[in-house]
Design a protein around this motif. Structure first.
Motif, PDB file in Angstrom:
ATOM      1  N   ALA A   1       0.701  -1.072  -0.091  1.00 12.98           N
ATOM      2  CA  ALA A   1       0.115  -0.067   0.098  1.00 12.98           C
ATOM      3  C   ALA A   1       0.898   1.254   0.020  1.00 12.98           C
ATOM      4  O   ALA A   1       0.601   2.145  -0.678  1.00 12.98           O
ATOM      5  CB  ALA A   1      -0.925  -0.211   1.228  1.00 12.98           C
ATOM      6  N   LEU A   2       1.802   1.413   0.800  1.00 15.70           N
ATOM      7  CA  LEU A   2       2.800   2.509   0.899  1.00 15.70           C
ATOM      8  C   LEU A   2       3.515   2.687  -0.448  1.00 15.70           C
ATOM      9  O   LEU A   2       3.738   3.920  -0.934  1.00 15.70           O
ATOM     10  CB  LEU A   2       3.710   2.161   2.053  1.00 15.70           C
ATOM     11  N   LEU A   3       4.018   1.735  -0.925  1.00 12.72           N
ATOM     12  CA  LEU A   3       4.964   1.799  -1.986  1.00 12.72           C
ATOM     13  C   LEU A   3       3.986   2.139  -3.324  1.00 12.72           C
ATOM     14  O   LEU A   3       4.406   2.835  -4.054  1.00 12.72           O
ATOM     15  CB  LEU A   3       5.651   0.587  -2.358  1.00 12.72           C
ATOM     16  N   ALA A   4       2.826   1.589  -3.589  1.00  9.48           N
ATOM     17  CA  ALA A   4       1.874   1.878  -4.356  1.00  9.48           C
ATOM     18  C   ALA A   4       1.230   3.200  -4.390  1.00  9.48           C
ATOM     19  O   ALA A   4       1.464   3.783  -5.307  1.00  9.48           O
ATOM     20  CB  ALA A   4       0.628   1.146  -4.348  1.00  9.48           C
TER      21      ALA A   4
ATOM     22  N   TRP B   1      -3.066   3.757 -10.811  1.00  3.73           N
ATOM     23  CA  TRP B   1      -3.222   3.100  -9.825  1.00  3.73           C
ATOM     24  C   TRP B   1      -2.701   1.469 -10.431  1.00  3.73           C
ATOM     25  O   TRP B   1      -2.270   0.843  -9.469  1.00  3.73           O
ATOM     26  CB  TRP B   1      -4.468   3.186  -9.241  1.00  3.73           C
ATOM     27  N   GLN B   2      -2.967   1.119 -11.196  1.00  5.87           N
ATOM     28  CA  GLN B   2      -2.576  -0.318 -12.037  1.00  5.87           C
ATOM     29  C   GLN B   2      -1.121  -0.523 -11.809  1.00  5.87           C
ATOM     30  O   GLN B   2      -0.699  -1.446 -11.238  1.00  5.87           O
ATOM     31  CB  GLN B   2      -3.072  -0.561 -13.202  1.00  5.87           C
ATOM     32  N   VAL B   3      -0.418   0.712 -12.376  1.00  4.69           N
ATOM     33  CA  VAL B   3       1.023   0.380 -12.312  1.00  4.69           C
ATOM     34  C   VAL B   3       1.637   0.605 -10.796  1.00  4.69           C
ATOM     35  O   VAL B   3       2.577  -0.267 -10.535  1.00  4.69           O
ATOM     36  CB  VAL B   3       1.443   1.596 -13.303  1.00  4.69           C
ATOM     37  N   GLY B   4       0.790   1.413 -10.124  1.00  2.00           N
ATOM     38  CA  GLY B   4       1.381   1.617  -8.911  1.00  2.00           C
ATOM     39  C   GLY B   4       1.340   0.418  -7.968  1.00  2.00           C
ATOM     40  O   GLY B   4       2.153  -0.187  -7.078  1.00  2.00           O
ATOM     41  N   LEU B   5       0.099  -0.257  -8.046  1.00  3.19           N
ATOM     42  CA  LEU B   5      -0.194  -1.600  -7.320  1.00  3.19           C
ATOM     43  C   LEU B   5       0.864  -2.562  -7.677  1.00  3.19           C
ATOM     44  O   LEU B   5       1.486  -3.204  -6.869  1.00  3.19           O
ATOM     45  CB  LEU B   5      -1.510  -2.055  -7.720  1.00  3.19           C
TER      46      LEU B   5
END
Length: 625
Positions: free
Chosen positions: A98-101, A111-115
């Motif tokens: 969650a924090l790194l995303a 958000w897809q890339v972040g996850l």
């Protein structure tokens, strides 16, 4: 063939040179392997394109490591870890993701890339952390066990993560062809599934069924097939077949797990747990340990050699900054998770710093994400470099842990000493293995003893067996006085702490000159210290047992029991004389090897011993004739 031999020579030479240097500097073998890889790769350019392929082979060292770890864990012990696996490991994976995303989204990613990025970076390096914990003797600490629980949870989490990543794809999958061009759509799909698989094209329920069947087969085979197979191999009387069977077990299980889409490392770990109660466990460990060490070393070298130095040189601040950001973000999550689960001080910092890096599974997840077109090739290149840099920083984090650990002192709860309501002829200070035997002999002979120890567990253990003992520090004058040392005939000093033992002997001799002091010594230097402090009788903890073992050796190489006993008695008497003689030449704080007078006298006394034993042998020979 020539190319293979030259490359192998380069890798082995780099390891042989760099790893011992790193170990001597106290940096650990992992940093040595990584430095060797950097030296032969980015620095000297001695290795190149084969590094990536070699890394896939070297990752098998991680598989072997988890198999060997599984052998050390019985299923009951694994079940006992379930709260840490679910709670500690689960919170770390979810929190770090969650924090790194969120950080990735803050840098402008979707958000897809972040996850996807968060999932890839949330996993720590099983290979580096477990190897370093083992080398530094930290595996069995609370922090080491907590770290292992999280690493095991992360390995298990790879399975659902691989299932989740396709759902994040916004375009058709991509694949880099051999000529560097990008393939999309059906071509990429066909290329990605050309390898063997038992689950490709199956509906979800069939994939689940195949997965469960594979795991069940591993368990049943471990329980019912390994014993007859090992007995069959044993009948061949060929030592190398044991090694071949051990390798077959690990390789075969890894291949089976790959066929059903599971992590080979997870399958190997499961097989190890199943075989933990087997009588062949130690045989498997001894056969696989050398392979594990070499392959893990090769894995670390390839990580160092595979660093994209051009990208690093182009944006060094950016890459290092991102690596430090990952370490800080994961460290923050680990700190609060560890605090929530009651880890304290040294163990808390070991847990926080040891798992703060990204890991080798990140390479796999990023490659899969790139194939699915979840992330771009440029982002993938940069993140691969960030993972490698964070792994390179890990040994430095362990060094930081050691610095912090040396400055910390674990809080000790001061236990109030017991009120001593008994007095005896003999006072025994320290009730470990040595003190217990002395107490049993004296008590069984009809004499009263008073037992003192500052270890609550030791006192409680003695009380459980019906032996009354008292909690308190025997070096405290008021405790000795309460135990009746003024009227006691003998004080037995059996403390594990050599400094405390010497202190107690010196105090007792100074204030109670009439008491006879029998003291246990750790080694010959401690004998001299106790002798100077005033002990009457000094017993080296290993001396008598070693002397008895030597007598048994003499009896079984030709001497009679009487002759061996005489030799033992002669050696014993000469050693007592030797200790007194050498005590006169002993200088406190100076090693014996740097004391010429001590060495000279020791050599003279050793010749006297040889003369005495040879004379004894000649005497026996004359009587026999």
């Amino acid at each position: 063939m020539d190319s293979f031999l030259s490359q192998a020579s380069i890798y082995l030479a780099a390891a042989v040179i760099a790893v011992p240097i790193a170990a001597r500097l106290g940096l650990g073998s992992v940093l040595g392997y990584l430095a060797a890889g950097i030296l032969i790769g980015p620095v000297l350019g001695l290795v190149g394109s084969e590094t990536t392929e070699l890394q896939h082979f070297a990752e098998f060292g991680v598989v072997m490591m988890l198999f060997l770890i599984g052998l050390e864990l019985e299923p009951r012990a694994l079940w006992g870890m379930r709260h840490h696996l679910i709670g500690l490991g689960g919170l770390q994976v979810v929190g770090s993701t969650a924090l790194l995303a969120a950080a990735a989204v803050a840098f402008g990613q979707t958000w897809q890339v972040g996850l996807a990025v968060g999932l890839a970076l949330a996993l720590s390096s099983t290979a580096i952390v477990l190897q370093t914990l083992s080398e530094k003797g930290l595996s069995r600490t609370d922090g080491g066990r907590a770290s292992f629980s999280v690493l095991l949870t992360q390995d298990i989490a790879v399975i659902p993560i691989l299932a989740l990543l396709p759902l994040l794809a916004t375009q058709s999958p991509v694949r880099l062809s051999t000529d560097g061009s990008i393939q999309r759509g059906a071509d990429a799909h066909d290329a990605a599934h050309h390898s063997l698989s038992l689950v490709d094209g199956l509906p979800g329920w069939a994939v689940t069924l195949m997965t469960v069947a594979a795991v069940a087969f591993v368990i049943l085979a471990g329980v019912y097939l390994t014993r007859p197979v090992f007995r069959f191999i044993h009948a061949s009387n060929l030592r190398e077949m044991y090694t071949a069977l051990a390798l077959l077990i690990v390789v075969g299980i890894s291949f089976l797990m790959t066929l059903v889409g599971l992590s080979p490392a997870l399958g190997a770990f499961l097989a190890g747990v199943v075989l933990a109660n087997s009588e062949f466990r130690h045989e498997l460990e001894s056969d696989l340990e050398p392979f594990k060490g070499l392959l893990l070393g090769l894995f670390f070298i390839t990580v160092g050699a595979g660093i994209n130095y051009r990208l690093f040189l182009a944006e060094p601040g950016d890459v290092i900054g991102l690596a430090l950001l990952v370490i800080f973000a994961k460290g923050t999550v680990l700190y609060f998770v560890g605090k929530a689960f009651g880890l304290k001080r040294r163990n808390h910092w070991l847990f926080t710093l040891g798992l703060a890096q990204a890991g080798e599974f990140g390479f796999v997840l990023l490659a899969f994400s790139l194939q699915l077109n979840v992330i771009t090739p440029d982002l993938s290149e940069k993140l691969l470099l960030v993972i490698a840099i964070s792994m390179l920083i890990t040994p430095l984090l362990f060094i930081l842990y050691e610095v912090l650990s040396n400055r910390m002192k674990d809080p000790q709860v001061e236990q109030a000493p017991d009120e001593i309501d008994e007095k005896g002829t003999v006072i025994i200070a320290g009730i470990g293995r040595f003190g217990q035997i002395v107490n049993r002999l004296v008590n069984a002979s009809g004499f009263k003893t008073v037992l003192l120890d500052s270890d609550m567990k030791a006192v409680q253990l003695m009380r459980r067996f019906g032996v009354k003992s008292f909690l308190g520090d025997p070096t405290r004058p008021e405790l000795l006085k309460a135990a009746g040392i003024a009227k006691a005939k003998v004080l037995v000093v059996a403390l594990d702490d050599t400094a405390k033992a010497t202190k107690l002997v010196a105090y007792a001799r100074r204030h109670y000159p009439d008491v006879h002091i029998v003291a246990r010594a750790y080694d010959r230097n401690h004998v001299f210290e106790l002798y100077k402090a005033g002990a009457d009788d000094i017993v080296r903890e290993m001396f008598d047992s070693s002397l008895r073992a030597g007598r048994y050796v003499l009896e079984n190489i030709g001497l009679s029991e009487y002759e061996a006993a005489r030799a033992e008695q002669t050696f014993y008497a000469h050693d007592r004389h030797t200790v007194r003689e050498l005590a006169a030449h002993w200088i406190p704080g100076t090693p014996a090897s740097e004391n010429p007078a001590y060495i000279k006298r020791a050599k003279e006394l050793e010749k006297d011993l040889e003369t005495a034993l040879l004379s004894l042998a000649a005497e026996h020979s004359q009587k026999t004739d």
